[in-house]
Design a protein around this motif. Structure first.
Motif, PDB file in Angstrom:
ATOM      1  N   VAL A 147       0.888  -1.554   0.282  1.00 53.25           N
ATOM      2  CA  VAL A 147       0.160  -0.079   0.196  1.00 53.25           C
ATOM      3  C   VAL A 147       0.930   1.038  -0.330  1.00 53.25           C
ATOM      4  N   LEU A 148       1.813   1.401   0.858  1.00 54.36           N
ATOM      5  CA  LEU A 148       2.819   1.938   0.760  1.00 54.36           C
ATOM      6  C   LEU A 148       3.616   2.801  -1.063  1.00 54.36           C
ATOM      7  N   VAL A 149       3.532   1.574  -0.937  1.00 55.76           N
ATOM      8  CA  VAL A 149       4.589   1.461  -2.568  1.00 55.76           C
ATOM      9  C   VAL A 149       3.449   2.234  -3.810  1.00 55.76           C
ATOM     10  N   VAL A 162      13.791  -3.843  -8.013  1.00 54.42           N
ATOM     11  CA  VAL A 162      14.378  -2.490  -9.258  1.00 54.42           C
ATOM     12  C   VAL A 162      13.666  -2.084  -9.434  1.00 54.42           C
ATOM     13  N   VAL A 163      12.542  -2.098  -9.615  1.00 53.44           N
ATOM     14  CA  VAL A 163      11.172  -0.687 -10.634  1.00 53.44           C
ATOM     15  C   VAL A 163      11.655   0.832  -9.448  1.00 53.44           C
ATOM     16  N   LEU A 164      11.872   0.137  -8.427  1.00 55.76           N
ATOM     17  CA  LEU A 164      11.480   1.205  -6.704  1.00 55.76           C
ATOM     18  C   LEU A 164      12.704   1.628  -6.561  1.00 55.76           C
ATOM     19  N   ILE A 165      13.716   1.119  -7.150  1.00 56.96           N
ATOM     20  CA  ILE A 165      15.158   1.365  -6.658  1.00 56.96           C
ATOM     21  C   ILE A 165      15.608   2.480  -7.770  1.00 56.96           C
ATOM     22  N   VAL A 166      14.384   2.409  -9.489  1.00 52.22           N
ATOM     23  CA  VAL A 166      14.734   3.268 -10.731  1.00 52.22           C
ATOM     24  C   VAL A 166      13.900   4.418  -9.898  1.00 52.22           C
ATOM     25  N   PHE A 167      12.595   3.968  -9.509  1.00 51.92           N
ATOM     26  CA  PHE A 167      12.372   5.292  -9.184  1.00 51.92           C
ATOM     27  C   PHE A 167      13.413   6.182  -8.058  1.00 51.92           C
ATOM     28  N   ALA A 168      13.739   5.750  -7.259  1.00 55.79           N
ATOM     29  CA  ALA A 168      14.193   6.363  -6.169  1.00 55.79           C
ATOM     30  C   ALA A 168      15.574   7.186  -6.551  1.00 55.79           C
ATOM     31  N   ILE A 169      16.204   6.700  -7.794  1.00 57.58           N
ATOM     32  CA  ILE A 169      17.567   6.932  -8.038  1.00 57.58           C
ATOM     33  C   ILE A 169      16.650   8.609  -9.219  1.00 57.58           C
ATOM     34  N   ALA A 170      15.952   8.104 -10.032  1.00 59.10           N
ATOM     35  CA  ALA A 170      15.481   9.514 -11.023  1.00 59.10           C
ATOM     36  C   ALA A 170      14.538  10.704  -9.789  1.00 59.10           C
ATOM     37  N   THR A 171      14.438   9.533  -8.875  1.00 60.91           N
ATOM     38  CA  THR A 171      13.834  10.892  -7.394  1.00 60.91           C
ATOM     39  C   THR A 171      14.531  12.099  -7.238  1.00 60.91           C
ATOM     40  N   PHE A 172      15.761  10.865  -6.735  1.00 60.46           N
ATOM     41  CA  PHE A 172      16.915  12.558  -5.889  1.00 60.46           C
ATOM     42  C   PHE A 172      17.536  13.256  -6.976  1.00 60.46           C
ATOM     43  N   ALA A 173      17.795  12.458  -8.556  1.00 61.76           N
ATOM     44  CA  ALA A 173      18.412  12.899  -9.380  1.00 61.76           C
ATOM     45  C   ALA A 173      17.627  14.675 -10.492  1.00 61.76           C
ATOM     46  N   LEU A 229      10.486   1.159  -0.644  1.00 63.34           N
ATOM     47  CA  LEU A 229      12.024  -0.071  -0.665  1.00 63.34           C
ATOM     48  C   LEU A 229      11.651  -0.679   0.461  1.00 63.34           C
ATOM     49  N   ALA A 230      12.206  -0.234   2.040  1.00 61.57           N
ATOM     50  CA  ALA A 230      12.678  -0.800   2.806  1.00 61.57           C
ATOM     51  C   ALA A 230      11.735  -2.390   3.599  1.00 61.57           C
ATOM     52  N   LEU A 231      10.409  -1.879   3.110  1.00 59.62           N
ATOM     53  CA  LEU A 231       9.662  -2.335   3.505  1.00 59.62           C
ATOM     54  C   LEU A 231       9.305  -2.862   2.556  1.00 59.62           C
ATOM     55  N   VAL A 232       9.235  -3.427   1.615  1.00 56.97           N
ATOM     56  CA  VAL A 232       9.379  -4.126   0.392  1.00 56.97           C
ATOM     57  C   VAL A 232      10.450  -5.135   0.867  1.00 56.97           C
ATOM     58  N   ALA A 233      11.463  -4.917   0.904  1.00 55.30           N
ATOM     59  CA  ALA A 233      12.768  -5.790   0.903  1.00 55.30           C
ATOM     60  C   ALA A 233      12.168  -6.697   2.612  1.00 55.30           C
ATOM     61  N   ILE A 234      11.617  -5.722   3.486  1.00 61.49           N
ATOM     62  CA  ILE A 234      11.233  -6.857   5.393  1.00 61.49           C
ATOM     63  C   ILE A 234      10.293  -7.408   4.784  1.00 61.49           C
ATOM     64  N   TRP A 235       9.704  -6.648   3.993  1.00 62.38           N
ATOM     65  CA  TRP A 235       7.844  -7.273   4.478  1.00 62.38           C
ATOM     66  C   TRP A 235       7.362  -8.516   3.656  1.00 62.38           C
ATOM     67  N   VAL A 236       8.129  -7.947   2.248  1.00 63.96           N
ATOM     68  CA  VAL A 236       7.504  -9.299   0.949  1.00 63.96           C
ATOM     69  C   VAL A 236       8.034 -10.301   1.304  1.00 63.96           C
ATOM     70  N   PRO A 237       7.185 -11.678   0.935  1.00 62.99           N
ATOM     71  CA  PRO A 237       8.004 -12.508   0.929  1.00 62.99           C
ATOM     72  C   PRO A 237       8.781 -13.076  -0.472  1.00 62.99           C
ATOM     73  N   HIS A 238      10.063 -14.020  -0.145  1.00 66.58           N
ATOM     74  CA  HIS A 238      10.061 -14.365  -1.554  1.00 66.58           C
ATOM     75  C   HIS A 238       8.892 -14.878  -2.316  1.00 66.58           C
ATOM     76  N   ALA A 239       9.633 -15.145  -3.050  1.00 65.50           N
ATOM     77  CA  ALA A 239       8.513 -16.018  -4.324  1.00 65.50           C
ATOM     78  C   ALA A 239       9.293 -17.067  -5.245  1.00 65.50           C
ATOM     79  N   PRO A 240       8.578 -18.227  -5.233  1.00 60.85           N
ATOM     80  CA  PRO A 240       9.264 -18.810  -6.664  1.00 60.85           C
ATOM     81  C   PRO A 240       8.850 -17.846  -8.090  1.00 60.85           C
ATOM     82  N   ARG A 241       9.649 -18.297  -8.924  1.00 59.68           N
ATOM     83  CA  ARG A 241       9.515 -17.981 -10.093  1.00 59.68           C
ATOM     84  C   ARG A 241       8.698 -18.432 -10.700  1.00 59.68           C
TER      85      ARG A 241
END
Length: 479
Positions: free
Chosen positions: A34-36, A98-109, A195-207
């Motif tokens: 939801v935060l994302v 990956v999307v959030l990382i690109v989003f963050a870099i573009a936003t600070f830039a 991004l931090a919350l996704v890394a901590i709270w969203v579990p890994h899932a198989p492909r």
């Protein structure tokens, strides 16, 4: 390998035997998603109040600074279904990060932009954030079932409207105490936190069980078609709707869309599953989301103009951006409430009655604005009723996609649905502007109240037509 919750009864998902903490983990996952989506929704409109200021600071005219919004829309429309397709192949959580990382870099830039060209490039890169909504829906669809899934989709869908409305207030407030650069810094901090919350709270899932090949031909054709269509829509008012460049873009869009259909019907794992889109329920959902986006932006263009107009016009209030945002904030909350109420409405009435309620609510609100376009009570009440319908509609359409489309295709289908809403929004804005300046030579300070009524009446007619379309919605048997 199947999803951990695939085929598990709803009660087991919520409170599995011997592990009551699973429900809490799922709750934290939904909060992170939801935060994302909220950050993405904020960034859609938070820059609107700053456009005149950044245009002045970066020595750009109105048409050039407008590309700060247009570039975001164009790249987002192209990248959303592509990122959704990648999510099915490489894992939705992995692609979301990956999307959030690109989003963050573009936003600070963007906060360090010294030229309008660099800022537009950063905004184009930010457009990848459009993919977070379909990716979040796909994660919820894969990890949850039953009422838990429906509730998660309701939360995620609801914050879209809340974020877009709150962004006007937040953007105006930041401009009061800081600068347009502060808007990007504020958003960048929120992106990093999400991004931090996704890394901590969203579990890994198989492909996915079968890692499909990337449909590069479909991606290229979809890109060409959407860029041609959206460029034609956004530039039509300035170039002229019958000007050669505009007609060339629309013609190119038609040709490439036809080629896309031909190519995608022959591909084993298409980016755009044409056969799936031809399912009646999905086709109706996509048509309804076009109306949803179109009507939304007719209202978003007209009401701020009324509120900002000089009182000497006989109908205006002379409000600044911050005060206008505060007036419109209750309607944004109503979009959120509508999204949250949709699961309960679905449980009681089903998909077709829920969509009828959503479209009828939009039509009723648009009619109220048609008859009383400038009365403050009507602006507040009618727009809130209309916004409830928008929120219910977005959520129900998301539920339809989750129900009709196979699990591994939810992100791509939702991405395409998001694109269609963007196309509707991009169409609604110039159409509304054309209606407002009709007969007044482009002098916005002398817009007659009747022009606003004509725009609101168009929104009402389209919403009522959408009620008829919702009435023929038929859902397939439970998957």
């Amino acid at each position: 390998m199947s999803s951990p919750t695939a085929g598990v009864p709803e009660a087991a998902v919520l409170t599995p035997a011997g592990d009551a903490s699973v429900a809490e983990k799922h709750g934290r996952m939904v909060v992170a998603l939801v935060l994302v989506v909220l950050v993405y929704a904020l960034m859609q409109t938070m820059l609107v109040p700053a456009l005149p200021i950044l245009g002045s600071d970066l020595h750009a005219g109105l048409s050039t600074s407008g590309w700060v919004l247009t570039s975001y829309l164009l790249t987002g429309s192209v990248l959303a279904p592509i990122a959704g397709s990648f999510g099915g192949r490489f894992g939705h959580r992995r692609v979301l990060m990956v999307v959030l990382i690109v989003f963050a870099i573009a936003t600070f830039a963007a906060a360090f932009s010294s030229t309008i060209g660099f800022l537009i490039a950063c905004r184009a890169a930010q457009g990848i954030s459009t993919a977070v909504f379909p990716l979040a829906l796909a994660i919820v669809r894969r990890r949850l079932t039953g009422k838990a899934m429906s509730t998660g989709i309701g939360w995620i869908s609801g914050v879209l409207g809340l974020g877009a409305g709150a962004a006007l207030v937040i953007g105006g407030a930041i401009l009061k105490i800081s600068s347009w650069q502060g808007i990007f810094v504020f958003a960048g901090v929120l992106i990093v936190a999400s991004l931090a919350l996704v890394a901590i709270w969203v579990p890994h899932a198989p492909r996915a069980e079968q890692a499909s090949k990337t449909d590069y031909a479909g991606a290229a054709l979809l890109t060409a078609a959407l860029v041609s269509l959206l460029l034609g829509i956004t530039q039509g008012p300035s170039w002229g709707w019958t000007a050669a460049p505009t007609l060339l873009l629309f013609g190119g869009a038609i040709v490439t869309f036809v080629l896309l259909v031909i190519v995608e019907r022959r591909v084993t794992t298409p980016l755009v599953d044409v056969r799936s889109l031809m399912r009646p329920s999905l086709a109706i959902a996509n048509a309804l989301v076009l109306v949803n986006g179109f009507v939304s932006y007719i209202i978003y263009v007209c009401l701020p103009s009324i509120l900002a107009a000089d009182p000497g016009t006989g109908y205006g209030y002379g409000y600044d951006v911050l005060r206008t945002g505060l007036v419109l904030l209750p309607s944004a909350i109503c979009v959120f409430v509508g999204g949250r109420a949709a699961p309960a409405l679905l449980g009681r009435t089903g998909h077709r009655p829920s969509m009828v309620v959503a479209m009828a609510s939009m039509g009723l609100g648009a009619l109220g604005l048609t008859f009383w376009p400038a009365a403050m009570w009507s602006i507040l009440a009618s727009f809130c009723v209309l916004s409830l319908g928008i929120g219910v509609g977005i959520s129900v359409i998301s539920q339809i996609i989750a129900r009709v489309v196979p699990v591994d295709e939810v992100a791509a289908a939702s991405g395409l649905n998001t694109v269609l809403r963007s196309v509707g929004s991009a169409s609604g804005s110039p159409v509304a502007a054309a209606i407002l300046i009709s007969g007044v030579g482009g002098t916005t300070s002398t817009i007659p109240l009747a022009n606003y009524q004509h725009a609101f009446a168009l929104a009402a007619v389209l919403s009522v037509a959408a009620v008829g379309l919702a009435l023929v919605l038929r859902m397939p048997a439970n998957r």
